[in-house]
Write an enzyme that holds these catalytic residues in place. Structure first.
Site, PDB file in Angstrom:
ATOM      1  N   LYS A 203      10.161   0.219  -7.910  1.00  0.00           N
ATOM      2  CA  LYS A 203       9.036  -0.451  -8.558  1.00  0.00           C
ATOM      3  C   LYS A 203       9.312  -0.516 -10.057  1.00  0.00           C
ATOM      4  CE  LYS A 203       3.987  -0.217  -9.082  1.00  0.00           C
ATOM      5  NZ  LYS A 203       2.769   0.556  -8.741  1.00  0.00           N
ATOM      6  N   LYS A 256       9.617  -4.095  -5.687  1.00  0.00           N
ATOM      7  CA  LYS A 256       8.478  -4.736  -6.353  1.00  0.00           C
ATOM      8  C   LYS A 256       8.783  -4.852  -7.841  1.00  0.00           C
ATOM      9  CE  LYS A 256       3.536  -4.103  -7.291  1.00  0.00           C
ATOM     10  NZ  LYS A 256       2.374  -3.211  -7.208  1.00  0.00           N
TER      11      LYS A 256
END
Length: 334
Positions: A203, A256
């Site tokens: 992330k 992400k």
């Protein structure tokens, strides 16, 4: 052999041939639809920076769920906006918190619809960070250190409470070191060894999250998240992060954002054999919606190409705010 014996255009000359040799295909089973739940009644408020995405109160949720199920989407990802926030995000692990209540509502209405619970504290803390924070003043400004190990206990309590409410999958997004191990241990000890962990393994501290910060009311009140989310310049670090999560017991890995990190999706696909999730995040969604509203692009064509790219790069699952749109378009095509 080469031209003129080899003519690649032979396999492109009509739609039927192109369909026969198509390597990557999107299906409705690929998608998870995010949902934002808030307290109150009669609430269905469009998020200004995310056209077509809404805040729902528990009493207006059924209409949205009915549409999702009728479109054939099999999973939703829950984000909750609490009525009150505090320094440790206690409403995140409250047995009667907004995500827990929403999970019970969903399971009572549609037992077969998979509930993926985002496990983080940023929506629930008054400072907007993803864990406990030690704050101090320096030069007239508030500063803070996010406390890694102390946060793990709270995140584990959050995950267990979500599983107890009926969540099918726990999706921790906090990026604390050791979060998968702590949550796996906590789930197992609480009798939820069957509940898988979809880890936000890679992330990045990305500018693509801007609209989500409005949607989840989770912008940091000071500093940023660069001490725990990844530097967008790094890719070898992604392997280290994902490898740690695999060793700690993750069942699925996630990258992400997705659009600017296709190379990372492909890298993880080549390195690991766990199911791989791509999160098509809010900024990616809002850019397309804004351009489409101006008439500058063909939204359907752009979205299809974008999601195909994520799947082609190696994603098995795509979390996207376009899930309902894409499900409709796939149905029309068929």
């Amino acid at each position: 052999m080469a031209f003129p014996i080899v003519r690649h255009r032979r396999l492109r000359q009509n739609a039927a041939i192109r369909g026969l040799v198509r390597e990557t295909v999107l299906t409705v089973d690929d998608f998870i639809q995010p949902i934002f739940i808030t307290y109150g009644s009669g609430i269905k408020n469009e998020i200004s920076s995310m056209p077509g995405v809404f805040h729902f109160s528990l009493d207006t949720l059924e209409e949205e769920l009915k549409e999702i199920v009728e479109l054939g989407i099999s999973a939703v990802l829950l984000f909750g906006i609490p009525s009150e926030k505090d320094s440790v995000g206690s409403s995140g692990f409250d047995e009667n918190g907004i995500v827990q209540e929403a999970t019970r509502v969903i399971k009572s209405l549609y037992p077969d619809l998979l509930v993926v619970a985002d496990t983080c504290l940023c929506e629930f803390t008054d400072h907007g960070h993803c864990g406990m924070v030690h704050t101090f003043e320096r030069d007239g400004h508030v500063h803070g250190d996010v406390l890694n190990d102390e946060s793990l206990e709270l995140l584990t309590r959050t995950a267990v409470s979500q599983a107890r409410a009926g969540a099918d999958i726990i999706a921790p997004s906090n990026m604390m070191d050791g979060f998968v191990y702590a949550i796996r241990k906590g789930l197992d000890e609480a009798g939820f060894s069957h509940v898988p962990i979809m880890s936000y393994s890679v992330k990045y501290a990305s500018a693509f999250y801007g609209p989500f910060r409005e949607a989840a009311d989770s912008a940091p009140q000071f500093g940023d998240r660069k001490t725990y989310q990844m530097d967008p310049a790094n890719v070898l670090e992604a392997i280290r992060e994902a490898e740690s999560d695999v060793q700690e017991g993750a069942d699925m890995l996630m990258v992400k954002p997705a659009l600017a990190f296709m190379d990372v999706i492909r890298l993880l696909r080549d390195q690991f054999d766990l199911p791989l999730v791509a999160y098509n995040v809010s900024g990616e969604y809002s850019m397309v919606k804004a351009a489409a509203q101006q008439g500058w692009i063909n939204e359907r064509a752009i979205v299809t190409e974008m999601l195909l790219g994520m799947k082609r790069a190696g994603a098995d699952i795509i979390i996207t705010y376009f899930a309902k749109d894409m499900a409709r378009w796939l149905r029309e095509r068929n």
